[in-house]
Design an enzyme around this catalytic site. Sequence first.
Site, PDB file in Angstrom:
ATOM      1  N   ARG A 125      66.936  32.406  61.129  1.00 40.94           N
ATOM      2  CA  ARG A 125      67.822  33.504  61.599  1.00 40.94           C
ATOM      3  C   ARG A 125      67.571  34.824  60.873  1.00 40.94           C
ATOM      4  O   ARG A 125      68.451  35.665  60.760  1.00 40.94           O
ATOM      5  CB  ARG A 125      69.299  33.123  61.472  1.00 40.94           C
ATOM      6  N   LYS A 147      60.546  48.301  64.528  1.00 40.54           N
ATOM      7  CA  LYS A 147      60.290  47.736  65.855  1.00 40.54           C
ATOM      8  C   LYS A 147      59.313  46.583  65.694  1.00 40.54           C
ATOM      9  O   LYS A 147      58.232  46.753  65.114  1.00 40.54           O
ATOM     10  CB  LYS A 147      59.691  48.794  66.782  1.00 40.54           C
ATOM     11  N   GLU A 189      48.344  59.521  66.706  1.00 37.21           N
ATOM     12  CA  GLU A 189      49.786  59.345  66.448  1.00 37.21           C
ATOM     13  C   GLU A 189      50.281  60.412  65.467  1.00 37.21           C
ATOM     14  O   GLU A 189      51.435  60.828  65.527  1.00 37.21           O
ATOM     15  CB  GLU A 189      50.079  57.941  65.894  1.00 37.21           C
ATOM     16  N   LYS A 231      58.788  60.770  61.086  1.00 37.78           N
ATOM     17  CA  LYS A 231      59.293  59.548  61.727  1.00 37.78           C
ATOM     18  C   LYS A 231      60.571  59.057  61.044  1.00 37.78           C
ATOM     19  O   LYS A 231      61.531  58.678  61.705  1.00 37.78           O
ATOM     20  CB  LYS A 231      58.199  58.467  61.746  1.00 37.78           C
ATOM     21  N   GLU A 241      67.140  53.697  69.056  1.00 41.07           N
ATOM     22  CA  GLU A 241      66.617  54.400  70.230  1.00 41.07           C
ATOM     23  C   GLU A 241      67.638  54.559  71.357  1.00 41.07           C
ATOM     24  O   GLU A 241      67.374  54.240  72.514  1.00 41.07           O
ATOM     25  CB  GLU A 241      65.346  53.701  70.748  1.00 41.07           C
ATOM     26  N   ARG A 245      65.104  58.897  69.181  1.00 39.07           N
ATOM     27  CA  ARG A 245      63.931  58.103  68.781  1.00 39.07           C
ATOM     28  C   ARG A 245      62.926  57.981  69.931  1.00 39.07           C
ATOM     29  O   ARG A 245      61.734  57.823  69.699  1.00 39.07           O
ATOM     30  CB  ARG A 245      64.361  56.718  68.286  1.00 39.07           C
ATOM     31  N   ASN A 249      57.965  58.292  71.688  1.00 35.27           N
ATOM     32  CA  ASN A 249      57.162  57.677  72.744  1.00 35.27           C
ATOM     33  C   ASN A 249      56.353  58.708  73.532  1.00 35.27           C
ATOM     34  O   ASN A 249      55.804  58.381  74.584  1.00 35.27           O
ATOM     35  CB  ASN A 249      58.069  56.898  73.711  1.00 35.27           C
ATOM     36  N   HIS A 252      53.327  57.716  75.511  1.00 31.40           N
ATOM     37  CA  HIS A 252      53.260  56.255  75.531  1.00 31.40           C
ATOM     38  C   HIS A 252      53.541  55.644  76.908  1.00 31.40           C
ATOM     39  O   HIS A 252      53.085  54.540  77.186  1.00 31.40           O
ATOM     40  CB  HIS A 252      54.209  55.652  74.490  1.00 31.40           C
ATOM     41  N   HIS A 256      50.756  53.205  77.553  1.00 30.40           N
ATOM     42  CA  HIS A 256      50.971  51.751  77.679  1.00 30.40           C
ATOM     43  C   HIS A 256      50.492  51.237  79.040  1.00 30.40           C
ATOM     44  O   HIS A 256      49.929  50.141  79.137  1.00 30.40           O
ATOM     45  CB  HIS A 256      52.454  51.412  77.512  1.00 30.40           C
ATOM     46  N   HIS A 270      44.638  51.902  71.180  1.00 28.68           N
ATOM     47  CA  HIS A 270      45.994  52.394  71.451  1.00 28.68           C
ATOM     48  C   HIS A 270      46.085  53.914  71.293  1.00 28.68           C
ATOM     49  O   HIS A 270      46.606  54.616  72.164  1.00 28.68           O
ATOM     50  CB  HIS A 270      46.993  51.684  70.520  1.00 28.68           C
TER      51      HIS A 270
HETATM   52  N1  GLY Z   1      56.445  53.819  67.831  1.00 28.84           N
HETATM   53  C1  GLY Z   1      57.640  54.403  68.280  1.00 28.84           C
HETATM   54  C2  GLY Z   1      58.836  54.009  67.486  1.00 28.84           C
HETATM   55  O1  GLY Z   1      58.719  53.397  66.442  1.00 28.84           O
HETATM   56  O2  GLY Z   1      59.933  54.280  67.900  1.00 28.84           O
END
Ligand code: GLY
Length: 373
Positions: A125, A147, A189, A231, A241, A245, A249, A252, A256, A270
């Site tokens: 858990r 994330k 990035e 960041k 998010e 946040r 993206n 992205h 993606h 990427h």
């Molecule tokens: N890579 C985008 C984020 O961490 O929100």
Amino acid sequence: MKISSIKTCVVETKERHYKIYFGNDIVKKANIILDRYIKHKSIVIIYDKVLIRKLNTLEISVSKAASNVTSIGINSGENSKSFNNLNFLCEKIIKTGIDRKSILIAFGGGVIGDLTGFVASVLLRGINFIQIPTTMLSQVDSSIGGKTGINSIFGKNLIGSFHQPIAVLSDANILNSLNSREILSGYAEIIKHSLIQDKNFFLWLEKNGKNVIKGNNKLRTECIIRACKIKSDIIKKDEFEFGQRALLNLGHTFGHAIESYLEYDGTILHGEAVSIGIIMAFKLAIKTNSCSQKDLDSVTKHFNDVGLPVSLRQITDKIKSPKKIWALMQNDKKSSEGILKFIIPSKIGQCSIKRNIDPEIILSLLNEEIKNE
Ligand code: GLY
């Protein structure tokens, strides 16, 4: 290594406040920094198999503080973020006899970090984990902010959790073994962070970017710390998010979909997909009257100067169907209640979240990008 030569940046989240440690040869002396986190604990290192030669250095260092250390190798590549590996790792780690105080260490790029973080979030858990990102891309992005996840056949990172690491070790020297394409992928990035909220940083990158990529250690560290601070600042305000946040993206949604179309077959990295995605986001901004052609020209020029792709045709002709890209974009997590969110630049250093962009505009952009090849 003197501890004083290590710089830090704090990431403030609801789960915890944790430090990113920046310095040279941190892997060699990981025990000095990690002592207070790992002392007398069972440690499992999940490492990318390409790092086998560096693993021994980390194991020796961690063993000086931990009670025991086990290492498990995972293949490189996005396809490793799978249910199979989640299952494999959970069973294998439980077999080592871990308890709730045991700690996982992710030693690799974004794939290893995302996978290890997800395993840590569900094992018993939830147990703690430490990120040791070994690519520029993971140092400035995926290792920070919690994330974690694996991929689904329907898209990237669709199965996962928010689970913050307890510490991040960012070793500048480890980047020296990356090839220039991998460095550039991480650099995409970094530019993204500047475009979201720091025009001065973009101007700095225009001046210093080539030397960062070439390997100037001082400039590289400075720019990695700057990107991490941007960041961290965003995560502090919106960890889960719900709003801001999502700005991270930028590029992205397109990126993606491109990666997913190509089934993560290695054709595109990427950061390259993000780089093309950023240019498409600027083009979409122009089509929707959000941003000036001058800003798109400056960004395109910088990408060209450093060698980042600005269009798909520079990388591949495998993508033939704009409609399929559009369908993949709609599977992305960035859609909510069926409405796709786009991160749209209003100028260099400022972006906003836009919903309800006319699909015809997006399809026409995709047609221009793909049919022109
Ligand atoms: N890579 C985008 C984020 O961490 O929100």
